[in-house]
Enzyme design. Structure first.
Site, short mmCIF file in Angstrom:
data_model
loop_
_atom_site.label_atom_id
_atom_site.label_comp_id
_atom_site.label_asym_id
_atom_site.label_seq_id
_atom_site.Cartn_x
_atom_site.Cartn_y
_atom_site.Cartn_z
N THR A 203 0.81 -1.21 0.00
CA THR A 203 0.00 0.00 0.00
C THR A 203 0.84 1.26 0.00
O THR A 203 1.83 1.34 0.72
CB THR A 203 -0.90 0.03 1.25
N ARG A 231 -11.59 -10.36 -1.27
CA ARG A 231 -11.17 -9.73 0.00
C ARG A 231 -10.77 -8.25 -0.25
O ARG A 231 -10.05 -7.95 -1.18
CB ARG A 231 -9.99 -10.49 0.60
N VAL A 232 -11.27 -7.39 0.59
CA VAL A 232 -10.91 -5.97 0.51
C VAL A 232 -10.36 -5.56 1.88
O VAL A 232 -10.93 -5.92 2.91
CB VAL A 232 -12.15 -5.11 0.15
N GLY A 233 -9.27 -4.83 1.85
CA GLY A 233 -8.66 -4.40 3.12
C GLY A 233 -9.10 -3.00 3.51
O GLY A 233 -10.18 -2.53 3.13
N ASP A 234 -8.24 -2.34 4.25
CA ASP A 234 -8.56 -1.00 4.76
C ASP A 234 -8.39 0.11 3.72
O ASP A 234 -9.00 1.18 3.81
CB ASP A 234 -7.65 -0.67 5.94
N GLY A 255 -0.33 -1.78 6.00
CA GLY A 255 -0.21 -2.97 6.85
C GLY A 255 -1.47 -3.80 6.81
O GLY A 255 -2.27 -3.71 5.87
N GLY A 257 -4.77 -4.80 6.82
CA GLY A 257 -5.98 -3.99 6.71
C GLY A 257 -7.06 -4.33 7.72
O GLY A 257 -7.75 -3.45 8.23
N1 ASP Z 1 -3.40 -2.42 3.84
C1 ASP Z 1 -3.36 -3.29 2.72
C2 ASP Z 1 -4.46 -4.29 2.80
O1 ASP Z 1 -4.76 -4.75 3.90
C3 ASP Z 1 -2.11 -4.03 2.51
C4 ASP Z 1 -0.81 -3.41 2.87
O2 ASP Z 1 -0.69 -2.28 3.30
O3 ASP Z 1 0.18 -4.09 2.72
O4 ASP Z 1 -4.97 -4.69 1.79
#
Ligand code: ASP
Length: 344
Positions: A203, A231-234, A255, A257
């Protein structure tokens, strides 16, 4: 002549308010324009954002340029060059937010090179905030974005093949274990991929304060490598991966999510700044909020927050060691700063 006691008292009474005025003045000197991005690869995004800010342009345009630069990187952690999901498809998430609380997000978007610009288009031309999946892709194509071939970059393909050998579903963000090998960060200044083919993180977040004193931010990602399909993160979630409040400040995250979503991370950071904390203190408090319910679990993942306030003060904090960020201001040179962390 020795000053009389009365004139001495008069002078010292004058001196007191002067000191506090000076302090106030020092506080009101705004550090702007300024742009900050997650990670040392933020040098690429900041270099793209800086010309906009330097010319007196809008923070919103600067952060969009920052995202576009990263999404153009072929072997990077964001954009179509990123790692695919466990079914072999690259799915992108991005969001953008401006000084008027306008925001736009896209999630689970496939085959579009610049999800950030689709998010901005959504923000500026529709009454909506969030589009996902096929609908987001349709919207992009209808607005002139090119549908790219559904194929992996050579490095991502190699990584995916490697991952398929075990096809082990491990939805945990890697901690910066490159550090233990004496290398720093991620992105172009360290090997982009680890031996198992994954990136450390996936990210990029950028926050900018323009000459006008306005804030904007963006967050863009290909998400967690080899994630479950859908899947969707933050990162595309306003208040989780990105939040901007033009009265107070802005924050972004990188990080794991899921952990950021649980605490509405970047909204929390901005609210901590509203209560008077510095950007670093606010990020630290938000990280503590993540760690507190389950410190044992927190040992297994990384989250980093990055923040800026209206004065242009910046700061970051992470769960694990290894999170860093890039600051670019007058002179245009990106300076990389290591964040403090909860676990050392
Ligand atoms: N935050 C992102 C997610 O969870 C991934 C990342 O920052 O590495 O999709």
């Amino acid at each position: 002549m020795t000053p009389s006691r009365r004139s001495f008292l008069r002078l010292s009474a004058l001196a007191l308010p002067l000191t506090s005025v000076q302090k106030l003045f020092a506080k009101s000197v705004v550090r702007k324009p300024i742009v900050i991005s997650t990670w040392d690869s933020g040098q690429i995004s900041n270099a793209a954002a800086w010309p906009v800010l330097e010319k007196g342009g809008r923070a919103l345009d600067a952060v969009e340029q920052a995202a576009i630069a990263m999404e153009n990187e072929v072997n990077c952690c964001v954009g179509l060059g990123g790692n695919p999901d466990r079914d072999g498809f690259v799915t992108l998430d991005a969001c953008i937010m401006d000084e008027k609380a306008n925001c736009g997000s896209v999630a689970f978007l496939e085959r579009i090179k610049h999800p950030i610009s689709v998010a901005r288009k959504l923000m500026e031309t529709t009454p909506h905030v969030f589009l996902a999946g096929v609908g987001a892709q349709q919207f992009a194509v209808a607005n002139g974005f090119k549908l790219e071939p559904a194929k992996l970059s050579p490095d991502a393909e190699k990584s995916y093949k490697e991952w398929l050998k075990k096809a082990e579903y491990k939805p945990v963000i890697n901690i910066e274990h490159q550090q233990s090998k004496g290398q720093k960060g991620h992105g172009p200044f360290a090997p982009a991929r680890l031996e198992d083919g994954s990136f450390n993180h996936d990210t990029m977040g950028t926050l900018a304060l323009d000459n006008n004193g306005d804030l904007s931010g963006m967050c863009t990602t290909s998400g967690m490598g080899f994630k479950m399909r859908g899947r969707v993160g933050d990162s595309p979630i306003i208040g989780a991966g990105l939040f901007v409040d033009n009265e107070i400040g802005a924050a972004t995250s990188s990080g794991q999510g899921e952990e950021v979503i649980r605490v509405c991370g970047t909204h929390l950071v901005v609210e901590f700044m509203r209560s008077g904390l510095s950007p670093e203190e606010a990020c630290k408090k938000a990280i503590e909020r993540i760690v507190k319910p389950n410190p044992e679990r927190a040992k297994t993942f990384q989250v980093g927050f990055l923040a800026i306030n209206k004065q242009g003060e910046v700061g970051a904090y992470s769960v694990q060691k290894g999170f860093n960020y890039t600051v670019t201001e007058k002179g245009g040179k990106g300076v990389v700063i290591n964040a403090k962390s909860y676990f050392s």
